[in-house]
Design an enzyme around this catalytic site. Structure first.
Site, PDB file in Angstrom:
ATOM      1  N   GLY A   9      44.445  49.132  53.658  1.00  0.00           N
ATOM      2  CA  GLY A   9      43.825  47.941  53.058  1.00  0.00           C
ATOM      3  C   GLY A   9      42.347  48.113  52.760  1.00  0.00           C
ATOM      4  N   SER A 123      38.598  35.837  61.312  1.00  0.00           N
ATOM      5  CA  SER A 123      37.988  35.340  60.074  1.00  0.00           C
ATOM      6  C   SER A 123      37.140  34.111  60.361  1.00  0.00           C
ATOM      7  CB  SER A 123      39.099  34.963  59.083  1.00  0.00           C
ATOM      8  OG  SER A 123      38.575  34.194  58.030  1.00  0.00           O
ATOM      9  N   THR A 125      37.263  31.651  58.826  1.00  0.00           N
ATOM     10  CA  THR A 125      38.113  30.482  58.539  1.00  0.00           C
ATOM     11  C   THR A 125      38.458  29.716  59.802  1.00  0.00           C
ATOM     12  OG1 THR A 125      39.056  31.735  56.736  1.00  0.00           O
ATOM     13  CG2 THR A 125      40.273  29.808  57.420  1.00  0.00           C
ATOM     14  N   TYR A 147      46.893  30.210  56.777  1.00  0.00           N
ATOM     15  CA  TYR A 147      46.249  31.509  57.038  1.00  0.00           C
ATOM     16  C   TYR A 147      45.259  31.376  58.203  1.00  0.00           C
ATOM     17  CZ  TYR A 147      42.659  35.046  56.770  1.00  0.00           C
ATOM     18  OH  TYR A 147      41.753  36.010  57.117  1.00  0.00           O
ATOM     19  N   LYS A 151      45.265  32.896  62.253  1.00  0.00           N
ATOM     20  CA  LYS A 151      44.172  33.625  62.920  1.00  0.00           C
ATOM     21  C   LYS A 151      43.761  32.910  64.210  1.00  0.00           C
ATOM     22  CE  LYS A 151      43.510  37.004  59.944  1.00  0.00           C
ATOM     23  NZ  LYS A 151      43.760  38.406  60.310  1.00  0.00           N
ATOM     24  N   TYR A 180      35.141  37.767  60.280  1.00  0.00           N
ATOM     25  CA  TYR A 180      34.479  38.198  59.035  1.00  0.00           C
ATOM     26  C   TYR A 180      34.048  36.968  58.244  1.00  0.00           C
ATOM     27  CZ  TYR A 180      37.781  42.105  59.814  1.00  0.00           C
ATOM     28  OH  TYR A 180      38.551  43.111  60.333  1.00  0.00           O
ATOM     29  N   ASN A 182      32.344  36.713  54.231  1.00  0.00           N
ATOM     30  CA  ASN A 182      32.977  37.035  52.942  1.00  0.00           C
ATOM     31  C   ASN A 182      32.754  38.490  52.538  1.00  0.00           C
ATOM     32  OD1 ASN A 182      32.776  34.032  53.086  1.00  0.00           O
ATOM     33  ND2 ASN A 182      33.749  34.203  51.072  1.00  0.00           N
ATOM     34  N   ASN A 202      39.747  35.805  45.540  1.00  0.00           N
ATOM     35  CA  ASN A 202      38.343  35.744  45.929  1.00  0.00           C
ATOM     36  C   ASN A 202      37.385  35.912  44.754  1.00  0.00           C
ATOM     37  OD1 ASN A 202      39.452  37.421  48.846  1.00  0.00           O
ATOM     38  ND2 ASN A 202      38.780  35.299  48.759  1.00  0.00           N
TER      39      ASN A 202
HETATM   40  C1  WQD Z   1      33.928  32.047  47.609  1.00  0.00           C
HETATM   41  C2  WQD Z   1      33.210  31.028  46.747  1.00  0.00           C
HETATM   42  C3  WQD Z   1      34.666  29.381  45.793  1.00  0.00           C
HETATM   43  C4  WQD Z   1      36.818  32.208  43.198  1.00  0.00           C
HETATM   44  C5  WQD Z   1      38.153  33.158  51.740  1.00  0.00           C
HETATM   45  C6  WQD Z   1      38.902  32.964  53.010  1.00  0.00           C
HETATM   46  C7  WQD Z   1      38.225  33.675  54.122  1.00  0.00           C
HETATM   47  C8  WQD Z   1      38.003  35.121  53.769  1.00  0.00           C
HETATM   48  C9  WQD Z   1      37.207  35.223  52.480  1.00  0.00           C
HETATM   49  C10 WQD Z   1      39.848  36.326  54.713  1.00  0.00           C
HETATM   50  C11 WQD Z   1      33.710  29.603  46.949  1.00  0.00           C
HETATM   51  C12 WQD Z   1      34.032  30.232  44.708  1.00  0.00           C
HETATM   52  C13 WQD Z   1      35.949  31.662  44.131  1.00  0.00           C
HETATM   53  C14 WQD Z   1      36.711  31.836  41.844  1.00  0.00           C
HETATM   54  C15 WQD Z   1      34.872  30.397  42.405  1.00  0.00           C
HETATM   55  N1  WQD Z   1      39.225  35.801  53.645  1.00  0.00           N
HETATM   56  N2  WQD Z   1      34.997  30.776  43.723  1.00  0.00           N
HETATM   57  N3  WQD Z   1      35.739  30.938  41.491  1.00  0.00           N
HETATM   58  O1  WQD Z   1      37.210  30.755  50.052  1.00  0.00           O
HETATM   59  O2  WQD Z   1      34.891  31.431  50.928  1.00  0.00           O
HETATM   60  O3  WQD Z   1      36.893  32.553  51.845  1.00  0.00           O
HETATM   61  O4  WQD Z   1      37.982  34.533  51.483  1.00  0.00           O
HETATM   62  O5  WQD Z   1      39.475  36.375  55.841  1.00  0.00           O
HETATM   63  O6  WQD Z   1      39.056  33.573  55.255  1.00  0.00           O
HETATM   64  O7  WQD Z   1      38.896  31.593  53.323  1.00  0.00           O
HETATM   65  O8  WQD Z   1      36.212  33.035  49.505  1.00  0.00           O
HETATM   66  O9  WQD Z   1      35.885  34.321  47.448  1.00  0.00           O
HETATM   67  O10 WQD Z   1      37.725  32.548  47.503  1.00  0.00           O
HETATM   68  O11 WQD Z   1      35.340  31.841  47.442  1.00  0.00           O
HETATM   69  O12 WQD Z   1      33.991  29.594  42.043  1.00  0.00           O
HETATM   70  O13 WQD Z   1      37.483  32.290  40.941  1.00  0.00           O
HETATM   71  O14 WQD Z   1      33.454  31.329  45.377  1.00  0.00           O
HETATM   72  O15 WQD Z   1      34.739  28.019  45.401  1.00  0.00           O
HETATM   73  O16 WQD Z   1      32.599  28.734  46.822  1.00  0.00           O
HETATM   74  P1  WQD Z   1      36.279  31.812  50.551  1.00  0.00           P
HETATM   75  P2  WQD Z   1      36.361  32.981  47.931  1.00  0.00           P
END
Ligand code: WQD
Length: 344
Positions: A9, A123, A125, A147, A151, A180, A182, A202
């Protein structure tokens, strides 16, 4: 020897590089349901070292029993699992099966083999919707999706093991829960990186796929949050920094001092970066346009989330060093060299 589950991964492959370069022997297991074995081929090219790979599922007790019987495993880093928040809402049972059962089978195999040094991929989260920032490890935990709940349950399940050791007078577990924030970026070689199946969940892979022309434009989920520019704020951390954090956790587990019982560590930078900050930095550093439009908020998103990282600095002697410019540069370098990820 270090067993790395989910070893092919994104974060795991970067961690294998750090382990090999630090002189550890590595055995990686992955069912390749959401990763490519090519990532491990490239890990070996980058380091000039060899690792052992087993294609298998951590939920398979017979496979896990064999691994511990046939290899001198000193510690385990458990990455294997599903990790997309949105997807977990649509398929909770698959998430509980993959994430909970893999951890249960692994911990049982470790206990039977008397190998009780574990680093668990957790995470941010598990903090749910933060009531105050920055987040410290002793803040209340909650889940807002399957998810995150998986965790959280795993953290609590592992948290029960030290008390059992006292009752049974058995050798103590030493467990590091790495939360973690981001993860973004890629190894500076550009040879390994984030390679999501289908539509990315993401932000960063969406940015890089838009910049390389695989997507028309980036949808920014809301600009009406109570943040400096209205867009969501997160604690983005370079995946190489994250990988080095895992190495430090393993070294701590294997040190004479070890980790007493179970301890959680935030792995972040402590800095909050907004979506627009990230998009602007990406365009400025890489001289490439990222067309975007503002759309309504995404369900489940919080306005802001970033870490207090003092415990990892003090207890693991670790802190992130890569800057935002490194994150956007290395993400783009990987995507430019691999327009279709490992399938390029
Ligand atoms: C980041 C920001 C979105 C996509 C998740 C999991 C977390 C971890 C990391 C595993 C936010 C914005 C995103 C897009 C956008 N994963 N965004 N347009 O939700 O903070 O965290 O991933 O452990 O557990 O919850 O990450 O990258 O999805 O979003 O505007 O197409 O980017 O709204 O503000 P997130 P993300």
């Amino acid at each position: 020897m270090i067993l790395v589950t989910g070893g092919a991964g994104y974060i795991a492959s970067h961690t294998c590089i750090e382990l090999l370069q630090a002189g550890y022997e590595v055995l990686a297991i992955d069912n390749l349901s959401n990763a490519s074995e090519e990532s491990l081929n490239r890990v070996q090219q980058i380091t000039g070292e060899t690792l052992r790979f087993i294609k298998g599922d951590v939920r398979d007790a017979a496979v896990m029993k064999d691994i511990f019987e046939q290899h001198p495993i000193d510690a385990v880093i458990h990455f294997a699992g599903l990790k997309a928040v949105g997807e977990s809402c649509a398929m909770p049972l698959e998430y509980y099966d993959n994430n909970l059962n893999s951890t249960l089978v692994l911990a049982q195999a470790m206990q039977a083999a008397k190998c009780k040094n574990l680093v668990f991929s957790s995470s941010a989260t598990v903090y749910g919707d933060p009531s105050k920032l920055p987040l410290t490890e002793d803040m209340p935990l909650s889940a807002t999706n399957p998810y995150g709940r998986s965790k959280l349950i795993i953290e609590q399940m592992l948290g029960d093991l030290p008390a059992a050791d006292v009752l049974n007078k058995t050798a103590p577990w030493s467990i590091a829960l790495l939360r973690y924030f981001n993860p973004v970026g890629a190894h500076p070689s550009g040879m390994i990186g984030e390679d999501p199946n289908d539509t990315p969940n993401n932000l960063m892979p969406f940015i890089t796929q838009t910049a390389i022309g695989r997507r028309q434009q980036l949808a920014i989920f809301g600009n009406d949050y109570n943040t400096h520019d209205g867009t969501g704020v997160r604690d983005y951390i370079h995946v190489v920094d994250l990988a080095k954090g895992h190495l430090k956790a393993v070294e701590k587990l294997l040190s004479s001092e070890g980790i007493k019982g179970v301890q959680a560590y935030n792995l972040g930078t402590g800095n909050g970066i907004s979506v627009l900050d990230m998009v602007k930095a990406f365009s400025k550093v890489n001289h490439v346009d990222v067309p975007y439009e503002i759309v309504p908020r995404r369900a489940g998103d919080v306005a802001a989330c970033y870490a207090d990282v003092s415990r990892a600095k003090k207890e693991l002697n670790w802190q992130a060093t890569q800057q935002l410019e490194d994150m956007v540069k290395d993400s783009w370098h990987w995507q430019s060299l691999n327009p279709k990820g490992y399938k390029s």
